[in-house]
Design an enzyme around this catalytic site. Structure first.
Site, PDB file in Angstrom:
ATOM      1  N   ASN A  12       0.873  -1.180   0.000  1.00 30.79           N
ATOM      2  CA  ASN A  12       0.000   0.000   0.000  1.00 30.79           C
ATOM      3  C   ASN A  12       0.906   1.225   0.000  1.00 30.79           C
ATOM      4  OD1 ASN A  12      -1.860   2.032   0.477  1.00 30.79           O
ATOM      5  ND2 ASN A  12      -3.015   0.877   1.979  1.00 30.79           N
ATOM      6  N   ARG A  96      -2.483  -2.203  -3.689  1.00 33.89           N
ATOM      7  CA  ARG A  96      -3.671  -1.355  -3.625  1.00 33.89           C
ATOM      8  C   ARG A  96      -3.496  -0.202  -4.596  1.00 33.89           C
ATOM      9  NH1 ARG A  96      -5.029   3.467   0.441  1.00 33.89           N
ATOM     10  NH2 ARG A  96      -7.160   3.885  -0.197  1.00 33.89           N
ATOM     11  N   HIS A 184     -11.954   3.849  -1.169  1.00 26.81           N
ATOM     12  CA  HIS A 184     -11.960   3.013   0.041  1.00 26.81           C
ATOM     13  C   HIS A 184     -12.712   1.693  -0.179  1.00 26.81           C
ATOM     14  CE1 HIS A 184     -11.309   7.026   2.250  1.00 26.81           C
ATOM     15  NE2 HIS A 184     -10.176   6.347   2.311  1.00 26.81           N
ATOM     16  N   ARG A 240      -7.655  17.568   2.820  1.00 29.61           N
ATOM     17  CA  ARG A 240      -8.538  17.759   1.668  1.00 29.61           C
ATOM     18  C   ARG A 240      -9.874  18.334   2.133  1.00 29.61           C
ATOM     19  NH1 ARG A 240      -7.982  11.711  -0.331  1.00 29.61           N
ATOM     20  NH2 ARG A 240      -6.640  11.492   1.487  1.00 29.61           N
ATOM     21  N   GLU A 378      -7.707  -3.989   4.745  1.00 34.16           N
ATOM     22  CA  GLU A 378      -7.666  -3.989   3.285  1.00 34.16           C
ATOM     23  C   GLU A 378      -6.688  -5.022   2.741  1.00 34.16           C
ATOM     24  OE1 GLU A 378      -8.309   0.774   2.551  1.00 34.16           O
ATOM     25  OE2 GLU A 378      -6.670   0.057   3.814  1.00 34.16           O
TER      26      GLU A 378
END
Length: 395
Positions: A12, A96, A184, A240, A378
């Site tokens: 990742n 990922r 996600h 963000r 994940e």
């Protein structure tokens, strides 16, 4: 590969970090949980004080201060550290990838053609994709015989209906792939796998970390989500802003002379919790601060989430389960309390003691809406898809 348990590495990549997990996975495709051999990270890539660490279950972390100039060095360092610790070498690597753009809808094996083509879609996730592709290129360069798979966050959201996925813009933009992709997805896929199968259950899942989003899920499918074309929209995040009036951007261009690159830097690196507080993008830091600006950032973050929960519930026609996950979702009781306290009209009541303990279920026994805290993983989703793809099995 023969039917066996094989070590699969999940990578990742961030702009200045590389997280990794090595699992022993049964390649027969059954539901046996992968066994974690080790995990760790290379941090502060490209900086003088870069470091890496590795942890095996039941052991203390091993930490090294090393000079890591770029992701090519980081990948080589991960493989070298695994070997030095006597840990089995990976026989496959899963990556990922935040976005596959309009072309790559499903997880897939990585080929030379894919490596060349995916670079055409950096604009769909400019903060994430370049580093992720650097890691793919590094594995290819150092270990060309190891099969690799690309696992996309956007894949989980591919069935969002057009009424939710389309922006209210002229048809040609939709035709060009300008639409809501959602992110996600690997996290949401894992959360769904941890729940009893109930096709009618209406679920809102909240992945809350430095990046944050919500998804409306029913029958294991995403029906809507808060992020859009890129991971910049939706909720307020660490750096963000989430959703903005488009007129703000027009104003910055016309009145302040912002270029595209300056806008991108503002939106991806200077906004969100950092922009509001002027202190930090890190929620732990803000929660420990007595500065009024930090409190405002916390309140605005929670406010944006609870508005989005109600919107996702409307998309589902009701709500049966609310799930919190991600670093903030799993470990910040105050944020969960601030989100849920104003959602009584959705028929949820919270057990304050269970919430303070980060319990698996934080709603009261009589609450019509079940509120859960589920740690996400994940990497398990990545390694399972990687083995499935190597074995050429359907999803």
């Amino acid at each position: 590969m023969s039917t066996a348990t094989i070590p699969v590495l999940a990578l990742n990549s961030g702009s200045s970090s590389l997280k990794f997990s090595l699992y022993l996975v049964n390649d027969t495709g059954n539901s046996q949980a992968p066994h974690l051999l080790a995990d760790g990270a290379v941090e502060r890539i490209g900086l003088p004080d870069s470091r890496m660490w590795l942890k095996r279950p039941g052991s203390s972390p091993i930490e090294n201060s090393v000079a890591i100039r770029h992701h090519h060095d980081a990948v080589a360092a991960v493989f070298s550290l695994l070997s030095a610790q006597g840990i089995p070498s990976p026989q496959a690597v899963g990556h990922r990838l935040v976005s596959g753009g309009p072309r790559y809808v499903n997880h897939q094996l990585i080929t030379a053609a894919f490596r060349a083509d995916i670079k055409n879609y950096f604009r769909f996730a400019p903060l994430h994709l370049p580093a992720e592709v650097q890691a793919i290129d590094a594995v290819t360069q150092h270990f060309p015989d190891i099969p690799q798979a690309a696992c996309f966050d956007t894949a989980f959201h591919q069935h969002i209906p057009e009424v939710a996925a389309r922006f209210p813009l002229p048809q040609n933009f939709w035709n060009e792939g300008i639409k809501k992709y959602g992110f996600h997805g690997l996290s949401y896929e894992y959360l769904v796998s941890q729940l009893p199968l109930n096709s009618k259950e209406r679920i809102v899942a909240a992945h809350l970390g430095n990046g944050a989003s919500l998804a409306a899920i029913q029958n294991s499918r995403s029906l809507d989500t808060t992020m859009g074309l890129t991971p910049t929209g939706g909720l307020i995040m660490g750096t963000r802003p989430g959703d903005l009036d488009p007129g703000v951007l027009v104003y910055l261009i016309n009145e302040k002379g912002y270029s595209g690159a300056e806008l991108e830097h503002l939106l991806d690196h200077l906004s969100g919790l950092l922009g509001i507080s002027g202190i930090s993008p890190d929620m732990q830091t803000l929660l420990a601060s007595s500065d009024p600006a930090a409190q405002l950032a916390i309140d605005m973050f929670a406010y944006s989430i609870r508005k989005a929960v109600a919107a996702m519930a409307a998309a589902l026609g009701g709500l049966d389960t609310l799930i919190f996950t991600g670093g903030i979702g799993e470990h910040a009781p105050l944020i969960r309390h601030k989100v849920c306290e104003a959602l009584g009209f959705l028929a949820m009541t919270i057990d304050d003691r269970a919430n303070a303990q980060n319990a698996p279920v934080i709603s009261t026994p009589t609450s019509p809406v079940t509120v859960r805290v589920i740690p996400t993983n994940e990497d398990i989703v990545i390694v399972r898809h990687t083995v499935r793809l190597i074995q050429n099995k359907p999803a």
